[in-house]
Design a protein around this motif. Structure first.
Motif, PDB file in Angstrom:
ATOM      1  N   GLY A 214      36.253  41.041  44.695  1.00  0.00           N
ATOM      2  CA  GLY A 214      36.158  42.399  44.163  1.00  0.00           C
ATOM      3  C   GLY A 214      36.824  42.529  42.805  1.00  0.00           C
ATOM      4  N   TYR A 215      38.019  41.923  42.645  1.00  0.00           N
ATOM      5  CA  TYR A 215      38.715  41.993  41.362  1.00  0.00           C
ATOM      6  C   TYR A 215      37.903  41.307  40.264  1.00  0.00           C
ATOM      7  N   TYR A 216      37.229  40.214  40.628  1.00  0.00           N
ATOM      8  CA  TYR A 216      36.395  39.498  39.647  1.00  0.00           C
ATOM      9  C   TYR A 216      35.171  40.330  39.265  1.00  0.00           C
ATOM     10  N   ILE A 217      34.532  40.922  40.262  1.00  0.00           N
ATOM     11  CA  ILE A 217      33.323  41.707  40.007  1.00  0.00           C
ATOM     12  C   ILE A 217      33.615  42.887  39.076  1.00  0.00           C
ATOM     13  N   PHE A 218      34.759  43.531  39.278  1.00  0.00           N
ATOM     14  CA  PHE A 218      35.075  44.743  38.521  1.00  0.00           C
ATOM     15  C   PHE A 218      36.044  44.482  37.368  1.00  0.00           C
ATOM     16  N   HIS A 219      36.115  43.217  36.949  1.00  0.00           N
ATOM     17  CA  HIS A 219      36.792  42.817  35.710  1.00  0.00           C
ATOM     18  C   HIS A 219      38.265  43.210  35.670  1.00  0.00           C
TER      19      HIS A 219
END
Length: 344
Positions: A214-219
């Motif tokens: 999730g942290y990767y997807i939402f930068h």
């Protein structure tokens, strides 16, 4: 019937033994996590180890060595990677804490201008960061103690595995309980240690992995570090991951990344949060279900008593209260009730 002098000598001897045990405990307080960790791994390994040595006739020393090598990889590699990942960030903060304080002030100012809510004053912010600055050097210095305890765990585990059968027989012979209650105590110990030593870390790994995605997807900046921290805080059921992702979400909103913040908020609530519930309904029920309230109380008390290994033994101590109360009722109250019934 023992005389008064015999009773006195017996109590004196018990008192001396108790005093020596307390002195030994105090002098080895820093190494208690290593001792408890070795006991944990022994309980997890004993069944497979006995199967290999007693039924398949493998050599005890070589088999114990294989278990040590296995746990060295399983425990040592993650600890090394976490230290490698977090140490540079801790050093960066300690070298320039004002940069992070100014960043937090800017975020809080943005929040106040948007909402009109004054969350923290400058004095509170400074106090908060002063506590962090005082805590982090101790955390860095405790790395040496952590590595020593890890070595102690593997050293003690080797001898526990080799001598495990005789140790168990001796403990059974000196335990003043009925056979039925002794089996109950052993069963509850195995169940709780398996649930906490296997189930809860697996749930934390799952939640940390899902949160990292999730942290990767939402930068989210430094998404890998925040994912690791989310996994570590996931040891606290239900609210643990929120300690990490809620401030991150506030940061994203405060810096104007509204769609990323909204996406992360929904993702954390619907995916990361439900991963805990789903895993406890499936994984923990198979390994050994422990109520979340017991886990939360046990983790809080265990961390203060034993350090990191308290994540496992804290819930076990809380569970023991109920187990030992049931054993007490079975050992004494039930017997007295039966005696009184027979008299009537």
């Amino acid at each position: 019937m023992p005389s008064f002098n015999d009773r006195l000598k017996q109590l004196l001897l018990i008192g001396i033994i108790g005093a020596l045990v307390i002195m030994l405990f105090i002098s080895m307080k820093a190494f208690i996590p290593g001792i408890l960790g070795a006991i944990t791994l022994y309980i997890l390994s004993r069944e497979k180890y006995f199967q290999l040595t007693f039924y398949r006739k493998w050599r005890k020393g070589w088999t114990a060595g294989l278990f040590i090598l296995f746990y060295l990889v399983i425990l040592g590699v993650p600890v090394y990677l976490i230290i490698l990942l977090l140490s540079p960030r801790i050093d960066a903060y300690l070298s320039a804490p004002d940069k992070y304080i100014d960043l937090v002030r800017k975020i809080l100012t943005n929040i106040q201008s948007e909402t009109g809510i004054d969350i923290l004053s400058t004095a509170h912010i400074n106090t908060f960061f002063d506590k962090i600055s005082a805590f982090l050097p101790g955390l860095v210095n405790s790395t040496t103690n952590l590595l020593f305890n890890l070595a102690l765990v593997l050293f003690l585990l080797y001898y526990l595995l080799i001598n495990g059968k005789s140790i168990e027989q001796y403990l059974n012979s000196i335990t003043p309980l009925k056979e039925k209650n002794l089996h109950t105590l052993v069963y509850e110990t195995k169940k709780n240690i398996k649930a906490n030593a296997l189930g809860i870390p697996m749930i934390s790994i799952i939640q940390g992995f899902i949160a990292t995605i999730g942290y990767y997807i939402f930068h989210v900046p430094e998404f890998l570090i925040w994912g690791v921290l989310t996994g570590l805080f996931a040891f606290f059921p239900i609210v643990g991951t929120m300690i990490i992702w809620v401030p991150i979400d506030i940061y994203l909103y405060a810096t104007g990344n509204n769609w990323q913040a909204t996406g992360l908020l929904l993702y954390s609530l619907l995916v990361t949060g439900n991963a805990d519930t789903l895993a406890r309904m499936t994984l923990l029920k198979k390994i050994g279900n422990v109520h979340p309230v017991i886990t939360i109380i046990g983790v809080i008390s265990g961390l203060s008593l034993f350090g990191f290994i308290g994540l496992i033994f804290g819930p076990l101590l809380v569970s023991y209260i109920g187990v030992l109360f049931s054993i007490y009722l079975n050992e004494y109250i039930t017997d007295e009730t039966m005696v009184n019934t027979d008299k009537h």
